[in-house]
Structure formats: C-alpha cells, structure tokens
Scaffold this motif. Structure first.
Motif, PDB file in Angstrom:
ATOM      1  N   LYS B 160      39.049 -34.811 -12.308  1.00 19.18           N
ATOM      2  CA  LYS B 160      38.383 -34.284 -11.023  1.00 19.18           C
ATOM      3  C   LYS B 160      39.057 -34.970  -9.791  1.00 19.18           C
ATOM      4  N   LYS B 161      39.292 -36.265  -9.826  1.00 17.60           N
ATOM      5  CA  LYS B 161      39.944 -36.947  -8.829  1.00 17.60           C
ATOM      6  C   LYS B 161      41.366 -36.301  -8.373  1.00 17.60           C
ATOM      7  N   LEU B 162      42.043 -35.978  -9.471  1.00 16.19           N
ATOM      8  CA  LEU B 162      43.445 -35.371  -9.402  1.00 16.19           C
ATOM      9  C   LEU B 162      43.257 -33.970  -8.765  1.00 16.19           C
ATOM     10  N   ALA B 163      42.426 -33.237  -9.131  1.00 11.90           N
ATOM     11  CA  ALA B 163      42.085 -32.001  -8.548  1.00 11.90           C
ATOM     12  C   ALA B 163      41.816 -31.989  -7.051  1.00 11.90           C
ATOM     13  N   LEU B 164      40.937 -33.075  -6.764  1.00 12.75           N
ATOM     14  CA  LEU B 164      40.521 -33.365  -5.364  1.00 12.75           C
ATOM     15  C   LEU B 164      41.712 -33.700  -4.573  1.00 12.75           C
ATOM     16  N   ASP B 165      42.646 -34.384  -5.230  1.00  8.30           N
ATOM     17  CA  ASP B 165      43.768 -34.940  -4.290  1.00  8.30           C
ATOM     18  C   ASP B 165      44.623 -33.601  -4.083  1.00  8.30           C
ATOM     19  N   TYR B 166      44.690 -32.713  -5.029  1.00  6.84           N
ATOM     20  CA  TYR B 166      45.212 -31.358  -4.694  1.00  6.84           C
ATOM     21  C   TYR B 166      44.421 -30.454  -3.836  1.00  6.84           C
ATOM     22  N   GLY B 167      43.405 -30.953  -3.242  1.00  9.36           N
ATOM     23  CA  GLY B 167      42.666 -30.038  -2.203  1.00  9.36           C
ATOM     24  C   GLY B 167      41.646 -29.295  -2.826  1.00  9.36           C
ATOM     25  N   ALA B 168      41.238 -29.519  -4.032  1.00  6.27           N
ATOM     26  CA  ALA B 168      40.178 -28.567  -4.679  1.00  6.27           C
ATOM     27  C   ALA B 168      39.061 -28.855  -3.908  1.00  6.27           C
ATOM     28  N   LYS B 169      38.319 -27.637  -3.690  1.00  6.80           N
ATOM     29  CA  LYS B 169      36.795 -27.500  -3.123  1.00  6.80           C
ATOM     30  C   LYS B 169      35.863 -27.431  -4.289  1.00  6.80           C
ATOM     31  N   LEU B 170      34.866 -28.227  -4.106  1.00  5.36           N
ATOM     32  CA  LEU B 170      33.719 -27.970  -5.198  1.00  5.36           C
ATOM     33  C   LEU B 170      32.869 -26.763  -4.832  1.00  5.36           C
ATOM     34  N   VAL B 171      32.767 -26.050  -5.948  1.00  5.89           N
ATOM     35  CA  VAL B 171      31.953 -24.934  -5.574  1.00  5.89           C
ATOM     36  C   VAL B 171      30.798 -24.762  -6.916  1.00  5.89           C
ATOM     37  N   SER B 172      29.784 -24.169  -6.537  1.00  7.84           N
ATOM     38  CA  SER B 172      28.561 -24.242  -7.636  1.00  7.84           C
ATOM     39  C   SER B 172      28.124 -22.639  -7.431  1.00  7.84           C
ATOM     40  N   LEU B 173      27.879 -22.457  -8.841  1.00 10.56           N
ATOM     41  CA  LEU B 173      27.254 -21.026  -8.905  1.00 10.56           C
ATOM     42  C   LEU B 173      25.687 -21.256  -8.854  1.00 10.56           C
ATOM     43  N   ASP B 174      25.255 -22.105  -9.060  1.00 11.30           N
ATOM     44  CA  ASP B 174      23.557 -22.420  -9.255  1.00 11.30           C
ATOM     45  C   ASP B 174      23.510 -24.119  -9.708  1.00 11.30           C
ATOM     46  N   LYS B 175      22.452 -24.608  -9.596  1.00 15.69           N
ATOM     47  CA  LYS B 175      22.014 -25.737 -10.068  1.00 15.69           C
ATOM     48  C   LYS B 175      22.075 -25.814 -11.581  1.00 15.69           C
ATOM     49  N   LYS B 176      21.744 -24.654 -12.083  1.00 17.14           N
ATOM     50  CA  LYS B 176      21.923 -24.767 -13.476  1.00 17.14           C
ATOM     51  C   LYS B 176      23.200 -24.809 -14.007  1.00 17.14           C
ATOM     52  N   SER B 177      23.481 -25.267 -15.255  1.00 17.21           N
ATOM     53  CA  SER B 177      24.921 -25.332 -15.904  1.00 17.21           C
ATOM     54  C   SER B 177      24.998 -24.289 -16.997  1.00 17.21           C
ATOM     55  N   TYR B 178      25.994 -23.457 -16.682  1.00 16.03           N
ATOM     56  CA  TYR B 178      26.230 -22.372 -17.346  1.00 16.03           C
ATOM     57  C   TYR B 178      27.412 -22.481 -18.505  1.00 16.03           C
ATOM     58  N   LEU B 179      27.825 -21.720 -19.353  1.00 17.04           N
ATOM     59  CA  LEU B 179      28.778 -21.752 -20.051  1.00 17.04           C
ATOM     60  C   LEU B 179      29.914 -21.530 -19.321  1.00 17.04           C
ATOM     61  N   SER B 180      31.197 -21.856 -19.585  1.00 19.85           N
ATOM     62  CA  SER B 180      32.413 -21.733 -18.894  1.00 19.85           C
ATOM     63  C   SER B 180      32.800 -20.032 -18.850  1.00 19.85           C
ATOM     64  N   SER B 181      32.498 -19.403 -20.150  1.00 18.24           N
ATOM     65  CA  SER B 181      32.737 -17.993 -20.165  1.00 18.24           C
ATOM     66  C   SER B 181      31.930 -17.285 -19.410  1.00 18.24           C
ATOM     67  N   HIS B 182      30.702 -17.843 -19.106  1.00 20.72           N
ATOM     68  CA  HIS B 182      29.792 -17.189 -18.164  1.00 20.72           C
ATOM     69  C   HIS B 182      30.057 -17.111 -16.823  1.00 20.72           C
ATOM     70  N   CYS B 183      30.526 -18.288 -16.389  1.00 21.65           N
ATOM     71  CA  CYS B 183      30.926 -18.638 -15.087  1.00 21.65           C
ATOM     72  C   CYS B 183      32.012 -17.601 -14.941  1.00 21.65           C
ATOM     73  N   ILE B 184      33.187 -17.480 -15.624  1.00 26.70           N
ATOM     74  CA  ILE B 184      34.283 -16.537 -15.608  1.00 26.70           C
ATOM     75  C   ILE B 184      33.921 -15.085 -15.186  1.00 26.70           C
ATOM     76  N   ALA B 185      33.091 -14.820 -16.051  1.00 22.26           N
ATOM     77  CA  ALA B 185      32.573 -13.451 -15.862  1.00 22.26           C
ATOM     78  C   ALA B 185      31.773 -13.172 -14.689  1.00 22.26           C
ATOM     79  N   ILE B 186      31.071 -14.310 -14.205  1.00 22.61           N
ATOM     80  CA  ILE B 186      30.376 -14.137 -12.866  1.00 22.61           C
ATOM     81  C   ILE B 186      31.387 -14.019 -11.746  1.00 22.61           C
ATOM     82  N   LEU B 187      32.317 -14.899 -11.833  1.00 19.75           N
ATOM     83  CA  LEU B 187      33.272 -15.188 -10.742  1.00 19.75           C
ATOM     84  C   LEU B 187      34.116 -13.863 -10.479  1.00 19.75           C
TER      85      LEU B 187
END
Lengths: 201, 201
Positions: B160-187
């Motif tokens: 996470k720290k490495l990604a932030l060092d490369y300028g990553a922005k934290l984004v959220s779909l919801d307070k719920k925690s979704y399966l990664s595959s569902h996140c990708i379909a939604i995105l």
C-alpha cells in the motif's frame, strides 16, 4: 435497513444430475453461467448476503423445467467458485422430486415449476426485466425488486410478454450487453449505494 | 472513445504449473479468484473488451513472484469459465522463463517482475487503490486508470505504501467489502456509464 433482492436467471442448463464438472460450459449446457450468477448474487468478502434470494429454472434436457431457489439466510457450505456451486446444483438435481419442493442442502430448494408459476407466486414484488433498451437504471426507483435476466441468450419473446403481463418494467444498465453475472454484481452494488445515500440524506 | 483500463490483482496463487483444476480454491492458492477477476475484466455478452489490460503477480510457492499480463486486444481462445482461464494460467506458468517475457498464448504474457517494477513501468497512468476507506468513487475523476486490488486478503501495508509513493489515490465503492471480481465488474460498468453520459452531454 437493507432491501431484499430477488434475482431470476433463465437457464438452458441440463436437468440431469450427472454434471460433467470438467465441462460446465459444454455438456452441462452453460451451467457455468448459473454458477457465476449465484456467486455474484450472494458473496461479499466476509460472507453471504442474507437479503438475497436467487431463482433459476433449468430448461435443458432431459427433465425440464426444474426450478432451483437459493436463500441467503439459510445458505450453508457452498464455496464461491464455479465448481463448488455446480456440485450443489447437482445435489439439488439428484434429490429432485416432481411431486413436491425439497430442500436438497441448507438454503437450496428444488421443485417442478414453470416461469409463469414463479411470476404468479411473486406478484407481491416488483419485476424488473433487464433489457438494453429499457429505462436507464439511474432513473428508476428500485423497490421490493425481483430482477429477471436471461443467460447468454435473450429471454424468448413469449417469456418477455409474460413478464410484461405481470407488470415487469424494462430497465437497462447500459446500451452494452453485459454478462448476467456482471449485471447482478452491478445491481447489488447499485442498490447498496442508493441505500447508503438515502440513509445519509 | 473508450477509456483504456488497467486492473492489477495481487494473488497468493501457487507458481507451479501443475494446477489442480479440481481444487482452484485450495491447493492452487485461490486461483479461482484470479480467474473470476479475469472474467470480470474482459467479458461482454458478445466478446472481449479490447480496451482492458489485466495484470497479476502470483506470490505463492515455489517460484514467486511470477507476473502475468492479459491484453484484451490480443486475447484469443480463452473461455469465460474459471476452469478455462485457470488452464491458460497453467500454460503461462509452464512457459515461464526467468530471463525474459514470453507470450505463452495469444494475449497472455509471463515474466519475472515485482510489484515495484510494475508500478515503475506504468507511472504514466493514474493509480487507484481500492480501499473501503478511500474517497467515494462518485466524487473521483477517473482518467487513464490503473486500478490496484487485493485478492481475498487486503494488500499488505508495505505494498500500500509503495502504491501511495507512486501517487495512488484511495478510492472506495462502498463501506462494504466486495469480492475483487465484483469490484472489477462494477468499475468497468461505472466507467462505461460515465463515458456514455459525457458523450451525450
């Protein structure tokens, strides 16, 4: 408060309990689609959505139609991968009894039922038929939803007409045509998101 | 015009080419998750999204890290079911050569690469790290996106720290925690939807 969600996916999967787990897309009649739809309907990172009911009717040879229902509140033991879900569908087909509904494993029910009977039993809910040419989901109020989806083939005209006779509203996610499982993941999120915004405002 | 989309999913899957296709969730180290993420990234009803690139790094025994990239423009022969996708990952692992990148089958590339090297190579894109506590996706402008996701376990703090060092922005779909595959379909849908609205307005 979370909205109770019903999803129905029409399937052409085979109705024989001898499922070839090495060939879900082929000899099982695209049972992989049903499995992915069930995954999309129920799973969150930390467990199962209790507020979901998933319905399918298998229309394939040799014993169609067979209706299968999964209830999030009672669902146990199933893992989110296609193979595990297909195994549990196989168990339901094995226990199928044309004379009455059976709970084949916790939360999974199997019976003889037509699409029309399913609509009739659920007429207290609001039917939303996914269709690229429907009303944009952003403009539709979703209340006590019972979503109707095809598998890899659009719903046949006579079933569409039946759904419309039962008051179904045509809704669209986009002009693109998405996999049914992706539609379900998106719909679950969209309802979550709107619930959250309504609870804040 | 459609936005090019990159997705990265960290994986703990095994790096041995002998994948047990009967046990993707177990002995293969949750390779089922990677397979479903690939399905969500690429498939539409009528074909493959050409504007998607999917990246993963497998971190499991015995030969980690192995980097695998799938390019929608070149991807051929793979079917959308978990088993088929896992078979093609197996082919990539079989052809892996630690000294150079190999195209194992059309559109699938395999190489030795660390997460840091991947970030470095893609620093011309904008990194978005999916995180329940990030900024709500509705409020974030998505431009030349490279999305970063964990598998069933959150990304470890050092990555996470490495990604932030490369300028990553934290984004959220919801307070719920979704399966990664569902996140990708939604995105994918969310970007489609915003593109369509922008093209209309």
């Amino acid at each position: 408060m979370t909205t109770y969600r019903h999803f129905y996916v029409k399937s052409r999967a085979k109705t024989s309990p001898d499922i070839n787990l090495k060939d879900l897309p082929g000899s099982a009649g695209r049972l992989d689609i049903v499995a992915r739809c069930i995954n999309a309907a129920f799973w969150l990172s930390y467990g199962i959505r209790k507020n979901v009911v998933f319905h399918t009717i298998l229309h394939g040879e040799p014993n169609a139609p067979i209706y299968i229902r999964l209830e999030g509140e009672k669902l146990r033991k199933v893992s989110p991968d296609e193979r595990s879900i297909a195994i549990f569908i196989g168990k339901a087909l094995k226990k199928f009894d044309s004379s009455k509904e059976i709970e084949s494993t916790p939360g999974i029910f199997v019976a003889r039922k037509s699409f029309e009977e399913l609509l009739e039993e659920n007429r207290d809910k609001n039917f939303y038929l996914l269709d690229e040419n429907g009303e944009d989901i952003s403009n539709v109020e979703i209340k006590t939803p019972f979503f109707l989806l095809g598998d890899n083939v659009d719903m046949p005209p006579e079933e569409k007409k039946l759904a419309l006779d039962y008051g179904a509203k045509l809704v669209s996610l986009d002009k693109k045509s998405y996999l049914s499982s992706h539609c379900i993941a998106i719909l679950n999120w969209w309802i979550d998101k709107n619930e959250q915004e309504n609870s804040i405002s």
